[in-house]
Write a protein that holds these residues in place. Structure first.
Motif, PDB file in Angstrom:
ATOM      1  N   UNK A   1      57.502  49.942  44.547  1.00 31.21           N
ATOM      2  CA  UNK A   1      57.858  51.081  43.681  1.00 31.21           C
ATOM      3  C   UNK A   1      56.795  51.325  42.616  1.00 31.21           C
ATOM      4  N   UNK A   2      55.674  50.597  42.741  1.00 33.18           N
ATOM      5  CA  UNK A   2      54.665  50.616  41.677  1.00 33.18           C
ATOM      6  C   UNK A   2      53.979  51.987  41.581  1.00 33.18           C
ATOM      7  N   UNK A   3      53.791  52.437  40.318  1.00 28.61           N
ATOM      8  CA  UNK A   3      53.099  53.705  40.073  1.00 28.61           C
ATOM      9  C   UNK A   3      52.002  53.492  39.057  1.00 28.61           C
ATOM     10  N   UNK A   4      51.081  54.404  39.001  1.00 29.68           N
ATOM     11  CA  UNK A   4      50.012  54.370  38.010  1.00 29.68           C
ATOM     12  C   UNK A   4      50.634  54.327  36.606  1.00 29.68           C
ATOM     13  N   UNK A   5      50.094  53.514  35.709  1.00 24.99           N
ATOM     14  CA  UNK A   5      50.626  53.416  34.345  1.00 24.99           C
ATOM     15  C   UNK A   5      51.660  52.302  34.187  1.00 24.99           C
ATOM     16  N   UNK A   6      52.133  51.725  35.310  1.00 22.29           N
ATOM     17  CA  UNK A   6      53.092  50.610  35.207  1.00 22.29           C
ATOM     18  C   UNK A   6      52.384  49.336  34.726  1.00 22.29           C
ATOM     19  N   UNK A   7      53.208  48.393  34.341  1.00 23.54           N
ATOM     20  CA  UNK A   7      52.640  47.086  33.949  1.00 23.54           C
ATOM     21  C   UNK A   7      53.115  46.041  34.959  1.00 23.54           C
ATOM     22  N   UNK A   8      52.168  45.213  35.417  1.00 22.91           N
ATOM     23  CA  UNK A   8      52.534  44.116  36.324  1.00 22.91           C
ATOM     24  C   UNK A   8      52.473  42.807  35.540  1.00 22.91           C
ATOM     25  N   UNK A   9      53.533  42.001  35.667  1.00 23.75           N
ATOM     26  CA  UNK A   9      53.494  40.666  35.032  1.00 23.75           C
ATOM     27  C   UNK A   9      53.493  39.632  36.148  1.00 23.75           C
TER      28      UNK A   9
ATOM     29  N   UNK B 255      61.074  46.024  39.942  1.00 26.94           N
ATOM     30  CA  UNK B 255      61.018  45.347  41.237  1.00 26.94           C
ATOM     31  C   UNK B 255      60.079  44.159  41.187  1.00 26.94           C
ATOM     32  N   UNK B 256      60.030  43.402  42.303  1.00 26.55           N
ATOM     33  CA  UNK B 256      59.138  42.230  42.327  1.00 26.55           C
ATOM     34  C   UNK B 256      58.610  41.984  43.730  1.00 26.55           C
ATOM     35  N   UNK B 257      57.594  41.134  43.838  1.00 27.01           N
ATOM     36  CA  UNK B 257      57.044  40.850  45.150  1.00 27.01           C
ATOM     37  C   UNK B 257      55.925  39.827  45.067  1.00 27.01           C
ATOM     38  N   UNK B 258      55.180  39.703  46.176  1.00 25.26           N
ATOM     39  CA  UNK B 258      54.084  38.730  46.199  1.00 25.26           C
ATOM     40  C   UNK B 258      52.774  39.421  46.579  1.00 25.26           C
ATOM     41  N   UNK B 259      51.729  38.640  46.696  1.00 30.49           N
ATOM     42  CA  UNK B 259      50.399  39.211  46.931  1.00 30.49           C
ATOM     43  C   UNK B 259      49.925  38.874  48.346  1.00 30.49           C
ATOM     44  N   UNK B 260      49.399  39.877  49.061  1.00 23.58           N
ATOM     45  CA  UNK B 260      48.842  39.609  50.388  1.00 23.58           C
ATOM     46  C   UNK B 260      47.337  39.379  50.271  1.00 23.58           C
ATOM     47  N   UNK B 261      46.704  40.094  49.334  1.00 24.14           N
ATOM     48  CA  UNK B 261      45.264  39.880  49.157  1.00 24.14           C
ATOM     49  C   UNK B 261      44.848  40.287  47.755  1.00 24.14           C
ATOM     50  N   UNK B 262      43.947  39.501  47.196  1.00 23.14           N
ATOM     51  CA  UNK B 262      43.420  39.801  45.857  1.00 23.14           C
ATOM     52  C   UNK B 262      41.935  40.080  45.998  1.00 23.14           C
ATOM     53  N   UNK B 263      41.478  41.202  45.410  1.00 29.64           N
ATOM     54  CA  UNK B 263      40.058  41.566  45.539  1.00 29.64           C
ATOM     55  C   UNK B 263      39.440  41.846  44.187  1.00 29.64           C
ATOM     56  N   UNK B 264      38.141  41.584  44.133  1.00 34.13           N
ATOM     57  CA  UNK B 264      37.367  41.983  42.962  1.00 34.13           C
ATOM     58  C   UNK B 264      36.070  42.540  43.524  1.00 34.13           C
ATOM     59  N   UNK B 265      35.676  43.723  43.111  1.00 28.81           N
ATOM     60  CA  UNK B 265      34.505  44.402  43.691  1.00 28.81           C
ATOM     61  C   UNK B 265      34.565  44.438  45.215  1.00 28.81           C
ATOM     62  N   UNK B 266      35.701  44.707  45.736  1.00 28.48           N
ATOM     63  CA  UNK B 266      35.947  44.871  47.175  1.00 28.48           C
ATOM     64  C   UNK B 266      35.763  43.581  47.976  1.00 28.48           C
ATOM     65  N   UNK B 267      35.718  42.467  47.293  1.00 30.19           N
ATOM     66  CA  UNK B 267      35.597  41.164  47.962  1.00 30.19           C
ATOM     67  C   UNK B 267      36.894  40.383  47.726  1.00 30.19           C
ATOM     68  N   UNK B 268      37.362  39.662  48.741  1.00 30.97           N
ATOM     69  CA  UNK B 268      38.541  38.804  48.536  1.00 30.97           C
ATOM     70  C   UNK B 268      38.145  37.668  47.594  1.00 30.97           C
ATOM     71  N   UNK B 269      38.975  37.432  46.574  1.00 34.75           N
ATOM     72  CA  UNK B 269      38.667  36.359  45.612  1.00 34.75           C
ATOM     73  C   UNK B 269      39.913  35.504  45.367  1.00 34.75           C
TER      74      UNK B 269
END
Ligand code: GDP
Length: 657
Positions: free
Chosen positions: A641-649, A609-623
């Protein structure tokens, strides 16, 4: 003054000083101890000149040595030697540099009985050359009765008597640094006015007369006004090389600019002697030392900084130090020993050509060897003719022109091209024969290029017209470079002079735009234009014309959006799903993620599947960015449909330029 004191002041040994003084014209005895005080200033000045000349001599000797090694290397590279379809045994032997008797013997061994003046064909020549270990390639047919030497160097090597000739100088540099002003100033101050004073034509060269400080004689210097670097390329392409010395103009209130570097490139490729004129020194913001520093940074260290580059600070506008600049040119010319034989084989190079309303095709050339006379039968590239008249650089009729003289030739059948080589033939009939051979060659070249070039989807057809031939050629070269995988500018017709009614009708019929450089429509053409939706644009600056074409091409080629990969990440955890979003945690393995990245999810190598990003965080801060190997939190939308162990490109979408 004591000789030893003066020697110390001049940073030399007393015995060397005493040895050189008589050579410099000072009547000082070999064992003198004292020097007359009234002579000291003159000796200091003459000594400085002498030093300058010695430095130049050394420099030129080293340049010549370098160029000879380069030529030897070129020869050593075992380039195939061009052999025409048929050739006399003697000429063939000369080309492959093997004694003619050895060639005749080898021919006999191959079963060919041929005397030195008999012709053999290419196949035979090729076999014999191979036996001598010489590679050959099929060359163009020989020109009928003209000399076979193609290079001015070859011509000069064969001349028995050579005499000094004036230097030929080009002025180069970045736009606005003062090239035109310098050429104009020299023209005003060092060129005697014509009686009529009316030089209305485009004159692409002139001769200045400058007093030689050593001899007091007036010596000519030929200046040529080339339309640009492209012209040099064109000239070189046709074997032409006219200039000896380049004056590189750099403005002291600016810096070394891209075009300055381009000029240096050309100067070095053409192996021209270089003088840097640091211009505009009258300006308060001028900084000569800054320019010298920049020159040092590109391996052109000025002489007073311990290097070899001759620099003369000038003000082209106010005529300051122009004499010094011209004297330096003479000095360089003297030590370079520029020579030619005025009575030898005629050789010249066309530097400008156009059609004159009254005179027909005219070409301005620099004569490099021999002398051209009115009445000569001349071959000039693909054109030629009987010379009906010669004009000097002030448009005055002259009976003949000798080496380093710029001359305008009248009587050519068609317009010549920049870089065409001028040669004398025995009679006008030879010209026809040679022209036919040329036209076959050109036709062959044309079919080759046609089959090579693939048809593009989006093209802008244009009819291109310019005022002079040099610019037309320069523009054609540059337009050829305006390319896109899907589009190009197509010059359907080209020519010199104003747009005529015919151009308008043709442009209208094939949907071509009329693009002009320093030309305009005739009044008839203008009337026709009024009722038509035809585009006609004219420019007086080359790069503006090229920018126009580039912009227009961009407009018609649809923008292509392409995917640009950004990074890859492991999904370490998947948190709750809230409505349309999913919160996940992961680590960037490679590259980076930004909030505008798009993603695709992969499991066992398969995309799910594919999609876009609503928010990106690092150490709980939006970056705005997270790079490998850091961890991140992500709120995503799309196929959740993302699960633990998947790869995101991750990738972004970009407009292709
Ligand atoms: P080109 O593009 O290199 O041919 O430059 P131009 O000769 O057209 O000169 C560009 C501008 O610089 C013009 O406005 C000239 O008047 C000016 N200029 C050229 N030489 C000098 C100079 O020595 N001093 C000053 N102050 N201005 C100069």
């Amino acid at each position: 003054m004591n000789v030893s004191d003066l020697a110390r002041q001049l940073k030399t040994e007393p015995n060397i000083l005493l040895e050189k003084l008589p050579l410099m014209g000072f009547a000082v005895g070999e064992h003198a101890i004292q020097i007359d005080g009234s002579q000291v200033d003159a000796i200091v000045s003459a000594w400085n000149q002498y030093q300058k000349r010695e430095r130049l001599k050394q420099k030129i000797a080293s340049m010549q040595a370098q160029s000879e090694t380069a030529t030897e290397q070129e020869n050593a590279e075992n380039q195939p030697i061009q052999i025409p379809p048929t050739i006399t045994v003697a000429d063939f032997a000369k080309r492959i540099k093997i004694d003619v008797s050895k060639v005749i013997i080898k021919l006999m061994q191959e079963g060919v009985m041929a005397a030195f003046n008999q012709r053999i064909d290419y196949a035979t020549a090729h076999i014999v050359a191979e036996d001598f270990g010489v590679k050959t390639a099929p060359g163009a047919p020989e020109a009928a009765t003209i000399s076979k030497e193609t290079d001015i160097k070859d011509i000069l090597k064969k001349e028995e008597t050579l005499s000094l000739r004036p230097p030929v100088v080009v002025v180069m540099g970045h736009v606005d640094h003062g090239k035109t002003t310098l050429l104009d100033t020299i023209r005003k101050t060092h060129v005697a006015d014509t009686e009529s004073g009316a030089i209305t034509q485009h004159m692409s060269a002139y001769q200045a007369r400058v007093k030689d400080p050593d001899t007091g004689d007036m010596r000519p210097i030929t200046f040529i006004d080339t339309p640009g670097h492209e012209a040099f390329r064109e000239m070189r392409g046709r074997g032409g090389r006219v200039a000896d010395i380049a004056i590189l103009v750099v403005s002291a209130d600016d810096k070394i600019q891209p075009q300055t570097l381009e000029s240096i490139n050309v100067i070095q490729t053409e192996k021209l002697a270089l003088i840097v004129a640091i211009n505009k020194i009258d300006k308060p913001e001028a900084d000569i030392e800054r320019i010298k520093k920049q020159l040092s940074e590109i391996n052109l260290t000025p002489e007073d900084w311990g290097g070899e580059t001759i620099c003369v600070p000038i003000s082209a506008k106010h005529g300051k130090n122009i004499d010094e600049l011209l004297e330096t040119v003479l000095l360089l010319a003297t030590v370079s020993e520029l020579k030619a034989n005025p009575d030898g084989t005629l050789y010249g190079t066309v530097i400008e050509a156009h059609i004159d309303k009254g005179l027909g095709p005219v070409a301005t050339a620099i004569i490099q060897n021999g002398t051209v006379y009115v009445g000569d039968a001349i071959l000039c590239g693909e054109t030629g003719g009987k010379i009906k008249g010669l004009l000097d650089y002030q448009a005055r009729p002259i009976p003949s022109a000798d080496p380093a003289t710029p001359v305008t030739l009248l009587g050519l059948k068609t317009v010549a091209r920049v870089g065409d080589i001028l040669k004398r033939v025995q009679n006008v009939r030879d010209i026809k024969k040679i022209k036919k051979q040329h036209s076959i060659k050109v036709a062959m070249q044309k079919t080759q290029t046609k089959s090579e070039g693939e048809k593009r989807e989006f093209t802008i057809p244009i009819i291109l017209k310019t005022d002079v031939f040099g610019t037309l050629e320069a523009l054609l070269g540059e337009i050829d470079k305006i390319k896109h995988p899907r589009g190009a500018i197509e010059v359907v017709k080209q020519g010199l002079g104003n747009f005529t009614e015919n151009d308008v009708l043709e442009g209208d019929a094939i949907g071509a735009r009329l693009v002009g450089f320093k030309v305009k429509p005739t009044s008839g053409a203008e009337q026709l234009l009024r009722n038509r939706k035809l585009v006609l644009v004219t420019y007086t600056v080359i790069y503006e014309l090229l920018d126009y074409l580039r912009d227009e091409l961009k407009k018609i080629i649809p923008v292509e959006i392409v995917e640009e990969p950004q990074g890859e990440a492991d999904v370490l955890a998947v948190f709750d799903k809230s409505g349309k979003y999913l919160i996940i945690g992961g680590r960037v393995k490679d590259g980076m993620i930004t909030p505008s990245s798009l993603w695709r999810v992969f499991r066992e190598g398969e995309v799910l599947g594919e999609g876009s990003i609503a928010e990106l965080q690092s150490n709980k801060q939006a970056v705005n960015i997270v790079r490998a190997p850091h961890e991140f939190g992500l709120k995503v939308r799309g196929d959740l449909v993302i699960k633990e162990g998947d790869i995101l490109k991750f990738h972004i979408m970009k407009e292709l330029e």
